[in-house]
Write an enzyme that holds these catalytic residues in place. Structure first.
Site, short mmCIF file in Angstrom:
data_model
loop_
_atom_site.label_atom_id
_atom_site.label_comp_id
_atom_site.label_asym_id
_atom_site.label_seq_id
_atom_site.Cartn_x
_atom_site.Cartn_y
_atom_site.Cartn_z
N ASP B 21 0.87 -1.17 0.00
CA ASP B 21 0.00 0.00 0.00
C ASP B 21 0.92 1.22 0.00
O ASP B 21 1.54 1.54 1.00
CB ASP B 21 -0.89 -0.04 1.25
CG ASP B 21 -1.75 1.21 1.42
OD1 ASP B 21 -1.72 2.09 0.53
OD2 ASP B 21 -2.44 1.31 2.44
N LYS B 83 2.55 11.38 -3.06
CA LYS B 83 1.61 10.71 -3.95
C LYS B 83 0.70 11.68 -4.69
O LYS B 83 0.26 11.41 -5.80
CB LYS B 83 0.78 9.73 -3.11
CG LYS B 83 -0.09 8.78 -3.87
CD LYS B 83 -0.68 7.79 -2.87
CE LYS B 83 -1.74 6.91 -3.47
NZ LYS B 83 -2.25 5.98 -2.44
N GLU B 183 -7.37 0.45 -4.44
CA GLU B 183 -7.38 0.25 -2.99
C GLU B 183 -8.71 -0.32 -2.47
O GLU B 183 -8.68 -1.26 -1.66
CB GLU B 183 -7.04 1.58 -2.30
CG GLU B 183 -5.57 1.93 -2.50
CD GLU B 183 -5.25 3.41 -2.36
OE1 GLU B 183 -6.14 4.18 -1.93
OE2 GLU B 183 -4.11 3.79 -2.66
N ASP B 205 -13.06 5.06 1.45
CA ASP B 205 -11.63 5.11 1.78
C ASP B 205 -11.18 6.56 1.92
O ASP B 205 -11.00 7.26 0.95
CB ASP B 205 -10.85 4.40 0.66
CG ASP B 205 -9.35 4.37 0.95
OD1 ASP B 205 -8.88 5.07 1.87
OD2 ASP B 205 -8.63 3.65 0.22
#
Lengths: 217, 627
Positions: B21, B83, B183, B205
């Site tokens: 992850d 990211k 994800e 999420d």
């Protein structure tokens, strides 16, 4: 996109030839559920045949989905990632073909288009169908007004138009079902009438996409 | 990776397959092998690696918690939220720029890059460092490996250039990517929802920097993402920003200078304070905040209640709920059609988030697994499938954005619709616009808008060699194929002559193979020695933090400690200071680790006293080093 009243029927089965490897009966020409063999690709397979069904206008989304899952379990590239690259490529190709066919079968316009061609009917006409021309212009005018006025989501004119178009679409779909279920003979003169109705449906769908875009904007 | 087991008699190349992850705030790895699914960490350490990179004046970059510790001390040389910048241009990230304490520029390929100490570092390179750290720690925990393969997760909302940037980062880190998985899909696998027979699942999420919601359908172990919606620039970091803005507003009202409020050191300290406050308020009704920055002449104290915090973040949560409604509508479902709701990401620990999600979906969400571990565990499950370990689970992913071609007049012909299950292909016929046209320019677009100018161009190519003929006579079949890994290949073929041209889309935002190759040879840290060195630097930094905390509290607490304890502690502190003085170049990792461990051991009684004392409130749930 699919007529909800069509959900209770059963789709006609048409299974492909047995597996060339193990002779077992297959559900789809793409792969054998018994020995797991993926077959060589065909160039223009019938989307119905890929799912083990015979051509039909009325489709059952739940049944199609169930079939999609069963066949994907045989073809998906993830399940062939360990095999040699030719198998992996076949898996990629077959699964893409299956997904494309699934999309086509659930799309009223594209499914009808495929059936017309399959039955040797006339090609799509260029431009707006004559008896729809005035209406299409009117609808587009309403939509242009709504767009320029802003606050499209709250517009009552938009809601009214949307309801009108939905009703029209439902009527056209009912008409198509009467003409296409059961399927007419190949080259039947009724295909010309089906073609006209499909051209109308295509316009209705296009304008409905615009109303939906305005409503969610 | 330099970790070959020296069993010369019978050396078998050891291959590990990890689920990684790669998060905006934190990253971690998990594995699913004969011992079952689990997150991986060197013994006694946390599996979580903060996604932070610190660039020191000389020597190797620091990654993870050591780098995070530098965020306050030296913010302009610390990279975080990397990211957010993956596969993006400066135009995409305007909103983020103001909050960053470091410089960002753009390469000639319109790729964002960070400028730190005169060095230009791309987000791919920084992410590679994080991936490498995560992988090495995982491999360490597994007792070594020669080849590292991985399934890496990205938000479902990540577009093609962002996924490509993630692949590039892994390549730079020497990791072979088996698959990029979204994800939320991974989260369902982690929860074993494949065992549920059939049903509809919503995965909410809310991570540090990204939000996405996906609606999935499961039928007998086959997962299909029906729809996804989200925002690559909305997450727990934004909760922090709300708090930072509140600190700034209050300080401004107290007459604090604008200059101070924009100072990088202030921003970093405020960010840390905000993170702590957010965590405290998940369990406590109120929290005290203290920002002491003598260098800036600042000593700010305030109390924040949960109700105040909730009022600040409500607009952000409402935004996420809008996306939830859109995802449900795209999947043609109502809340009552849902059978399961899964929460992922550390920010879902915020009680208001849980309550609002439950209200929006009308169903109590799953919270059994650690929301920070869920995605890595799911990625490990998918890695199992791809290496032939499991056959009972199948993930069917969808493409998050529509793909199409620019047509005459700048319009877009959609070839693959958003939310199409991959792999998929679509072929469409195109033709020439003018007489005797021998070439056709193809501009590949991504996006939902109707005009090409409003979509993102993924690449352009030209089909040449069309024989001269009147306009509209040429028949060019263009085929889009999106493979199971989300990689797009476009083929154009003129049917009368069979002239064909193909490109595999390497987005303009991505790196060319040559660029990746060049970066690989820049040769940062590909060996165990580098890993050990970084670990030693990290441990030394950590010891420094521990020493400061001990010194700060020792005087007040010493009356409550016995003589022996004080002597042990003094001894450990001397050893720690000696190790720090020697520096990481001179000593080996094992020795530093031992010194750090003794310091921790010796300071435990002190920590216990502090816990029991009046500061109990402030330190609950924390280690001494956090003080």
């Amino acid at each position: 996109m699919v007529d909800p009243s069509a959900q209770t029927t059963h789709m006609p089965e048409a299974h492909p030839a047995p597996c060339s490897g193990c002779e077992a009966q297959r559900l789809s020409p793409l792969a054998c559920g018994s020995c797991g063999k993926l077959s060589e690709p065909e160039t223009h397979p019938s989307p119905f045949q890929l799912f083990g069904f015979a051509p039909t206008w009325t489709v059952c989304p739940a049944e199609l989905r169930k079939r999609l899952m069963r066949i994907t379990r045989l073809t998906h590239p993830d399940l062939h990632a360990e095999h040699d690259s030719s198998q992996a490529q076949l898996a990629e190709h077959h699964t893409a073909q299956l997904n494309e066919a699934y999309r086509l079968l659930l799309d009223d316009v594209e499914r009808t288009e495929w059936l017309i061609e399959y039955l040797g009917g006339p090609p799509a006409s260029k431009g707006v169908p004559q008896d729809l021309l005035m209406e299409v212009m009117e609808w587009n005018e309403t939509l242009d007004d709504v767009e320029h006025a802003g606050e499209a989501a709250a517009s009552s004119a938009l809601a009214t138009l949307d309801a009108e178009l939905q009703t029209r679409k439902h009527q056209v779909l009912q008409g198509l079902r009467t003409l296409l279920d059961p399927l007419p003979e190949p080259n039947s003169p009724v295909l010309t009438q089906i073609r006209e109705q499909l051209d109308v449906l295509r316009y209705l769908v296009r304008i409905l996409e615009r109303t939906k875009a305005l409503q969610t904007a | 990776m330099g970790y070959i087991e020296l069993n010369v008699l019978d050396h078998v190349v050891k291959n590990v397959v990890l689920g990684i992850d790669l998060g905006t705030t934190n990253s971690l790895a998990a594995i699913w092998d004969a011992d079952g699914p689990r997150v991986l960490a060197p013994e006694g350490e946390s599996p979580i690696v903060p996604s932070v990179v610190y660039v020191p004046e000389k020597g190797k970059a620091l990654v993870g918690s050591a780098a995070k510790a530098q965020a306050v001390l030296d913010p302009t040389h610390t990279l975080f939220s990397i990211k957010r910048f993956m596969g993006r241009g400066i135009g995409d990230i305007q909103a983020d720029l103001a909050m960053l304490p470091y410089k960002v520029s753009e390469t000639d390929r319109h790729l964002v890059q960070f400028e730190v100490r005169g060095k230009k570092i791309t987000p791919q390179q920084a992410s590679a460092l994080i991936l490498q750290e995560v992988a090495l720690r995982a491999v360490n925990a597994l007792g070594g490996a020669d080849i590292i393969q991985a399934v890496i997760t990205v938000p479902a909302y990540f577009d093609e250039p962002q996924r490509q940037a993630t692949r590039d980062a892994a390549k730079l880190a020497g990791i072979e990517v088996l698959r990029i998985v979204s994800e939320p899909t991974a989260a369902c696998l982690a929860y074993g929802l494949d065992q549920k027979g059939e049903g509809n699942i919503a995965v909410y999420d809310l991570g540090g920097g990204t939000f996405d919601v996906s609606i999935l359908r499961v039928d007998d172990g086959v997962f299909q993402v029906l729809s996804t919606a989200g925002d690559t620039a909305l997450g727990g970091d934004d909760f922090d920003r709300c708090l930072i803005r509140r600190f700034q507003d209050e300080l401004r009202a107290q007459g604090c200078a604008e200059e101070t409020l924009a100072d990088p050191q202030f921003l970093s300290a405020a960010r840390l304070a905000a993170e702590h406050a957010k965590r405290d308020l998940s369990s406590d009704p109120s929290t005290r905040i203290q920002l002491s920055l003598p260098e800036l002449g600042l000593d700010y104290r305030t109390t924040l209640t949960r109700a105040e915090f909730e009022a600040l973040i409500t607009p952000l949560i409402n935004k996420t709920l809008d996306h939830c409604r859109r995802a449900l509508a795209d999947a043609n479902l109502k809340p009552s059609d849902l059978d399961e709701v899964v929460l992922v990401g550390g920010s879902t620990r915020v009680p208001l988030v849980r309550a609002q999600v439950e209200a929006a979906f009308g169903r109590k969400p799953h919270t059994e697994l650690n929301p920070d571990h869920v995605v890595a565990l799911g990625a490990a499950a998918q890695a199992q499938v791809l290496t032939g370990g499991r056959r009972d689970v199948l993930l069917l992913d969808v493409t998050p954005l529509s793909l199409g071609l620019e047509t005459m007049g700048g319009a877009v012909a959609k070839m693959i619709e958003r939310n199409s299950t991959i792999p998929c292909s679509h072929t469409e016929g195109f033709t020439t616009y003018v007489d005797n046209q021998t070439g056709l320019d193809l501009n590949i677009l991504q996006g939902e808008r109707e005009l090409a100018a409003n979509c993102r161009s993924l690449g352009q190519f030209k089909l040449t060699g069309i024989p001269p003929m009147p306009a509209g006579m040429a028949k060019v079949a263009v085929r889009f194929h999106l493979d199971a890994d989300g990689q797009l290949t476009v083929t154009a073929r003129e049917e009368s002559t069979g002239v064909a041209s193909t490109i595999t889309v390497e987005p303009m935002h991505g790196l060319t193979d040559a660029e990746v190759e060049a970066m690989l040879h820049e040769g940062y840290a590909n060996a165990q020695a580098d890993f050990d060195h970084r670990r030693a630097v990290e441990l030394i930094t950590e010891m420094g933090t521990m020493l400061r905390a001990i010194e700060k509290n020792l005087e007040a607490a010493s009356p409550q400690l016995d003589k022996e304890t004080l002597e042990d502690l003094a001894e450990a502190m001397v050893a720690a200071k000696a190790a720090i003085a020697k520096g990481p170049e001179a000593i080996d990792k094992a020795a530093v680790q031992a010194t750090r461990d003794s310091l921790e051991q010796a300071s435990l009684p002190l920590a216990a006293v502090l816990m029991d004392s009046v500061v109990k409130k402030a330190v609950s749930g924390k280690q001494l080093g956090d003080l």
